[in-house]
Write an enzyme that holds these catalytic residues in place. Structure first.
Site, PDB file in Angstrom:
ATOM      1  N   LYS A  88       0.810  -1.227   0.000  1.00  5.43           N
ATOM      2  CA  LYS A  88       0.000   0.000   0.000  1.00  5.43           C
ATOM      3  C   LYS A  88       0.840   1.272   0.000  1.00  5.43           C
ATOM      4  O   LYS A  88       0.416   2.296  -0.528  1.00  5.43           O
ATOM      5  CB  LYS A  88      -0.962  -0.018   1.182  1.00  5.43           C
ATOM      6  CG  LYS A  88      -2.024  -1.109   1.021  1.00  5.43           C
ATOM      7  CD  LYS A  88      -3.377  -0.680   1.468  1.00  5.43           C
ATOM      8  CE  LYS A  88      -4.457  -1.626   0.976  1.00  5.43           C
ATOM      9  NZ  LYS A  88      -4.378  -2.972   1.595  1.00  5.43           N
ATOM     10  N   GLU A 110     -10.095   6.592   2.893  1.00  8.56           N
ATOM     11  CA  GLU A 110     -10.974   5.626   3.542  1.00  8.56           C
ATOM     12  C   GLU A 110     -10.106   4.440   3.940  1.00  8.56           C
ATOM     13  O   GLU A 110      -9.054   4.206   3.363  1.00  8.56           O
ATOM     14  CB  GLU A 110     -12.064   5.158   2.569  1.00  8.56           C
ATOM     15  CG  GLU A 110     -11.668   4.012   1.629  1.00  8.56           C
ATOM     16  CD  GLU A 110     -10.568   4.364   0.625  1.00  8.56           C
ATOM     17  OE1 GLU A 110     -10.411   5.552   0.308  1.00  8.56           O
ATOM     18  OE2 GLU A 110      -9.851   3.444   0.174  1.00  8.56           O
ATOM     19  N   SER A 377       1.589  -9.944  -0.668  1.00  7.75           N
ATOM     20  CA  SER A 377       1.232  -8.518  -0.615  1.00  7.75           C
ATOM     21  C   SER A 377       1.533  -7.858   0.726  1.00  7.75           C
ATOM     22  O   SER A 377       1.741  -6.652   0.789  1.00  7.75           O
ATOM     23  CB  SER A 377      -0.245  -8.343  -0.950  1.00  7.75           C
ATOM     24  OG  SER A 377      -1.049  -9.184  -0.135  1.00  7.75           O
TER      25      SER A 377
HETATM   26  C1  LIG Z   1      -5.248  -4.025   1.289  1.00  2.76           C
HETATM   27  C2  LIG Z   1      -4.534  -5.295   1.096  1.00  2.76           C
HETATM   28  C3  LIG Z   1      -4.865  -6.200   0.064  1.00  2.76           C
HETATM   29  C4  LIG Z   1      -6.020  -5.980  -0.879  1.00  2.76           C
HETATM   30  O1  LIG Z   1      -5.942  -4.839  -1.645  1.00  2.76           O
HETATM   31  P1  LIG Z   1      -5.637  -4.882  -3.219  1.00  2.76           P
HETATM   32  O2  LIG Z   1      -5.923  -3.494  -3.653  1.00  2.76           O
HETATM   33  O3  LIG Z   1      -6.515  -5.893  -3.843  1.00  2.76           O
HETATM   34  O4  LIG Z   1      -4.203  -5.238  -3.366  1.00  2.76           O
HETATM   35  C5  LIG Z   1      -4.115  -7.347  -0.076  1.00  2.76           C
HETATM   36  N1  LIG Z   1      -3.099  -7.631   0.748  1.00  2.76           N
HETATM   37  C6  LIG Z   1      -2.742  -6.798   1.758  1.00  2.76           C
HETATM   38  C7  LIG Z   1      -1.604  -7.181   2.646  1.00  2.76           C
HETATM   39  C8  LIG Z   1      -3.455  -5.613   1.967  1.00  2.76           C
HETATM   40  O5  LIG Z   1      -3.095  -4.809   2.984  1.00  2.76           O
END
Ligand SMILES: *Cc1c(COP(=O)(O)O)cnc(C)c1O
Length: 399
Positions: A88, A110, A377
């Protein structure tokens, strides 16, 4: 293929469905973004922060024991190692630089679980900007630690008490605030919202696949994988992972959305599987809605995948057959999280564990010399409570 048309459509999805009062703000944002994107000085400043502040490039790690388990070659793109613990920050840094370039001083955002709120509060502290984060009251109560972090970073957390008091309602409130304060800069956290947001967020996350290209070249002397795998909430880490490969037919692209308790259980967030066409938060997409067009509250064990819509690019690519979408249930994600932890010493975010669970589904198709790149992620620190519950409930071997 990674670009929408000039109205912001990917196929039939996307666009900008906004109230008239926001029209001028969105037009200015669009002009400023495409201008910045073409300006080498902007890119240089952005890449400088990605490198020295966020810690990029994130490693592309060959997971040896995981690979042996699935009979193929699995590389993990380690977004969990970024500052603030997920992908993010890539987007938050890009948008705050754009806000600065536009002369904005007040940022709104948000957040659901609080990850995007923390990333936004972080970059606001970095740039000395005012920050207001809208968050459903239910989420404020569930996500104590992230709320405290945002406050420590100087952000004002605004609890939202409408609807189910979760992410959808927080987004509605942020849009409402933006309508009455159109001079604020709204940092959206995923590839959702009105054009140009999905394209802009995808661009700021595209550094992920840019790095995968040169890291694969460096490590295996071949700049592309056979498979790319990522989880999809709104779709930003996945779009970042796929961005530079969407036109490359050699690369199979596989996504994971949150099945929850199962796509037929009524307790799911698998939008691509159960959604129908509708409009939410300024864009057209597949949407979980009843016959009156009212949003059906999504459910998933993972707060980050718990969104009733999905980024327009993902709706399009899934329908067009460019990507394959699995619905991964809570149990499958938990199992995959524990497996990665045991085999590689990496505790993944529960969102990322949905992508990891795809390995078991696709195992019959993997060949021994295939190259699979899977994006982790985020890190699992925020999900420890969820993981502890699993440990105590199944008393799993080894604990
Ligand atoms: C917010 C988040 C997601 C989902 O958001 P995307 O916009 O689909 O990437 C996935 N993994 C983590 C660790 C997150 O914090």
């Amino acid at each position: 293929m990674n670009q929408p048309d000039n109205k912001g459509y990917y196929g039939i999805f996307g666009g900008a469905y906004i109230p008239e009062i926001l029209h001028a703000s969105v037009e200015r944002l669009k002009a400023a973004f495409y201008e910045a994107k073409a300006d080498p000085a902007f890119k240089a400043e952005y890449y400088n922060l990605l490198k020295h502040y966020a810690g990029r490039p994130s490693p592309l790690y060959f997971a040896k024991r995981l690979s042996a388990t699935y009979g193929t070659n699995i590389y993990l793109k380690r977004e969990d190692l970024n500052h603030t613990g997920s992908h993010k920050i890539n987007n938050a840094l890009g948008q705050i630089l754009l806000a600065k370039r536009m002369g904005k001083t007040r940022i709104i955002a948000e957040t659901g679980a609080g990850q995007h709120g923390v990333a936004t509060a972080t970059v606001c502290a970095l740039m000395g900007m005012e920050c207001i984060v809208f968050m459903g009251k239910t989420d404020v109560e569930r996500q104590f630690l992230n709320v405290q972090k945002m406050k420590m970073l100087g952000a004002k957390v605004e609890p939202v008490t409408s609807g189910n008091m979760t992410l959808k309602d927080a987004t509605n409130e942020a849009i409402r605030y933006w309508c009455s304060n159109p001079d604020s800069f709204y940092i959206i956290g995923s590839t959702v919202g009105p054009h140009p947001y999905p394209d802009m967020v995808a661009y700021f996350q595209s550094v992920i696949s840019e790095e995968i290209k040169f890291q694969l070249q460096e490590q295996i002397d071949r700049g592309y994988p056979d498979y790319l795998i990522a989880c999809v909430g709104g779709g930003s880490n996945a779009m970042g992972t796929y961005y530079h490969y969407l036109n490359d037919e050699r690369v199979k692209i596989i996504s994971a959305e949150a099945g929850g308790l199962g796509i037929d259980s009524g307790e799911t967030a698998a939008t691509i599987h159960v959604g129908t066409i509708g409009i939410i938060h300024g864009f057209k997409t597949l949407l979980m809605q009843d016959k009156d067009g009212q949003i059906i509250e999504p459910y998933s064990i993972s707060a980050g995948l718990d969104y009733p819509g999905v980024g327009p690019a993902h709706a399009h690519f899934a329908q067009a057959g460019r990507t394959k979408m699995y619905a991964i249930n809570d149990d499958e994600a938990l199992e995959a999280a524990f497996e990665l932890t045991k085999l590689e010493g990496i505790i993944p975010a529960i969102e990322s564990a949905h992508a990891l669970a795809v390995l078991k589904k696709e195992q019959p198709n993997f060949k021994p010399d295939d190259v699979v790149v899977l994006t982790v992620s985020g890190r699992g620190d925020k999900d420890i409570d969820t993981y502890i519950k699993r440990i105590t409930s199944i008393n799993s071997p080894g604990f």
